[in-house]
Scaffold this motif. Structure first.
Motif, PDB file in Angstrom:
ATOM      1  N   ASN A 196       0.654  -1.262  -0.026  1.00  0.00           N
ATOM      2  CA  ASN A 196      -0.162   0.085   0.037  1.00  0.00           C
ATOM      3  C   ASN A 196       0.850   1.385   0.141  1.00  0.00           C
ATOM      4  O   ASN A 196       0.458   2.456   0.362  1.00  0.00           O
ATOM      5  CB  ASN A 196      -1.051   0.088   1.197  1.00  0.00           C
ATOM      6  CG  ASN A 196      -0.155   0.014   2.471  1.00  0.00           C
ATOM      7  OD1 ASN A 196       1.007  -0.384   2.533  1.00  0.00           O
ATOM      8  ND2 ASN A 196      -0.943   0.461   3.604  1.00  0.00           N
TER       9      ASN A 196
ATOM     10  N   THR B 191      -1.639   3.936   1.536  1.00  0.00           N
ATOM     11  CA  THR B 191      -3.191   3.855   1.442  1.00  0.00           C
ATOM     12  C   THR B 191      -3.872   3.053   2.397  1.00  0.00           C
ATOM     13  O   THR B 191      -3.078   1.742   2.823  1.00  0.00           O
ATOM     14  CB  THR B 191      -3.701   3.358  -0.005  1.00  0.00           C
ATOM     15  OG1 THR B 191      -3.059   2.137  -0.256  1.00  0.00           O
ATOM     16  CG2 THR B 191      -3.206   4.529  -1.039  1.00  0.00           C
TER      17      THR B 191
ATOM     18  N   ASP C 104      -9.046  12.222   0.424  1.00  0.00           N
ATOM     19  CA  ASP C 104      -9.085  11.202   1.148  1.00  0.00           C
ATOM     20  C   ASP C 104      -7.647  11.213   2.199  1.00  0.00           C
ATOM     21  O   ASP C 104      -7.460  10.157   2.866  1.00  0.00           O
ATOM     22  CB  ASP C 104      -9.317   9.808   0.464  1.00  0.00           C
ATOM     23  CG  ASP C 104     -10.803   9.640   0.263  1.00  0.00           C
ATOM     24  OD1 ASP C 104     -11.660  10.034   0.954  1.00  0.00           O
ATOM     25  OD2 ASP C 104     -10.950   8.562  -0.536  1.00  0.00           O
TER      26      ASP C 104
ATOM     27  N   PHE D  62      -6.844   7.081  -6.310  1.00  0.00           N
ATOM     28  CA  PHE D  62      -7.241   7.533  -5.091  1.00  0.00           C
ATOM     29  C   PHE D  62      -7.808   8.862  -5.160  1.00  0.00           C
ATOM     30  O   PHE D  62      -7.339   9.720  -6.107  1.00  0.00           O
ATOM     31  CB  PHE D  62      -6.215   7.158  -3.970  1.00  0.00           C
ATOM     32  CG  PHE D  62      -5.568   6.006  -3.976  1.00  0.00           C
ATOM     33  CD1 PHE D  62      -6.299   4.988  -3.384  1.00  0.00           C
ATOM     34  CD2 PHE D  62      -4.423   5.520  -4.660  1.00  0.00           C
ATOM     35  CE1 PHE D  62      -5.751   3.564  -3.612  1.00  0.00           C
ATOM     36  CE2 PHE D  62      -4.047   4.302  -4.726  1.00  0.00           C
ATOM     37  CZ  PHE D  62      -4.527   3.416  -4.055  1.00  0.00           C
TER      38      PHE D  62
ATOM     39  N   HIS E  38      -6.009   8.056   3.793  1.00  0.00           N
ATOM     40  CA  HIS E  38      -4.586   7.841   3.291  1.00  0.00           C
ATOM     41  C   HIS E  38      -3.636   8.851   4.079  1.00  0.00           C
ATOM     42  O   HIS E  38      -4.104   9.723   4.685  1.00  0.00           O
ATOM     43  CB  HIS E  38      -4.293   8.182   1.849  1.00  0.00           C
ATOM     44  CG  HIS E  38      -5.502   7.431   1.195  1.00  0.00           C
ATOM     45  ND1 HIS E  38      -5.720   6.174   1.136  1.00  0.00           N
ATOM     46  CD2 HIS E  38      -6.102   8.085  -0.111  1.00  0.00           C
ATOM     47  CE1 HIS E  38      -6.776   5.811   0.224  1.00  0.00           C
ATOM     48  NE2 HIS E  38      -6.896   6.765  -0.403  1.00  0.00           N
TER      49      HIS E  38
END
Length: 303
Positions: free
Chosen positions: A51, A66, A98, A94, A71
């Motif tokens: 990630n 993430t 976020d 993404f 995130h």
């Protein structure tokens, strides 16, 4: 016009010309140094492992971690980098909005000048290691080396959480550990984490900076009295860390431009480089010791 008058006029003209030249030269000396071109040059966004993603420019590294709960972004970099970082995040699929947590490697303007902007755009919580909090919240004015340099200042940004050595930053299923590696700045932070690259869990080290910048005073520094001891601590910490993936605050630290083509060509292990990490840390420690010896020697030779 007689000869004497002509001579006086000529002298006055030459004097005026010399004054103009001096003024221009003085003004030129205060021009900020040009940015390194690679700091604002786009670089392809890509997944390093698990990630963990690279979303920085060619020269200034930024990392996205993430999770299903949002995130984490490491390094806001400069204002000019914000559109590039946003594009990189969105290119990867993404949402920029976020981003819930913003971290930095250290409080120099090339890594944190855009923090206020990214906080405003995303609502992220800004978390900074203690020694750098004052610099971030003063917009660079309390920096021990660059506080009086107008080209190194940036928008003052409120810190939401003060971090200390070995503190953990958690979001969703991600955990990062802040390792204090001071000297370059008082709160310079090396980030460590685990990633699963499909074969096993591996150690990631994102070096803050072990560099002694030009002009840094290692001996008799009244503004930062413990700077030498802090660098010594940094190298002890860096040498103690387990590492598979070697990363850093600048792509040049870990040979981004050499490794990325190999990675794109199918070498998934291109950024797994414990030997390169060891060599880099050793070379940087030797550079520190050479500079320390040089400065000590110059003091001894002074009358």
């Amino acid at each position: 016009m007689n000869t004497m008058t002509r001579r006086i006029c000529a002298i006055l003209s030459i004097s005026l010309l010399m004054i103009i030249v001096l003024i221009v030269a003085a003004n030129d000396s205060y021009k900020p140094a040009p940015l390194q071109n690679d700091w604002t040059e786009p670089f392809p966004a890509f997944r390093i492992a698990g990630n963990l993603y690279y979303v920085g420019s060619r020269g200034l590294a930024s990392y996205l971690i993430t999770t299903p709960e949002g995130h984490i972004l490491i390094n806001s970099n400069m204002e000019a980098n914000v559109p590039m970082i946003r594009t990189s995040v969105e290119t990867l699929g993404f949402k920029f909005s976020d981003i819930k947590i913003l971290l930095i490697s250290h409080a120099h303007w090339d890594h944190c000048a855009a923090s206020a902007t990214i906080k405003r755009l995303t609502g992220a919580k800004y978390m900074v290691t203690e020694g750098d909090v004052g610099v971030v919240e003063s917009g660079g004015k309390s920096d021990f080396q660059y506080g009086t340099d107008p080209t190194a200042l940036f928008t003052a940004t409120k810190v939401d959480r003060v971090l200390h050595d070995s503190d953990e930053v958690k979001l969703g299923d991600a955990t990062l550990t802040a390792r204090l590696t001071p000297g370059h700045t008082r709160g310079c932070t090396t980030w460590t984490m685990k990633v699963n690259d499909g074969s096993k869990a591996r150690d990631v080290v994102i070096i803050g900076s072990p560099n002694v910048n030009p002009g840094y005073k290692l001996v008799g520094n009244t503004v930062y009295p413990g700077i030498t001891e802090d660098y010594e601590k940094t190298f002890r910490v860096l040498k103690s860390l387990p590492v598979d993936y070697f990363l850093g605050a600048h792509g040049s630290y870990f040979d981004l431009e050499t490794k990325y083509p190999k990675f794109k060509a199918g070498d998934a292990s291109a950024f797994i480089d414990p030997a390169g990490y060891k060599n880099y840390v050793e070379e940087r420690e030797q550079a520190f010791r050479r500079e320390l010896t040089k400065q000590k020697s110059s003091i001894v030779k002074s009358p």
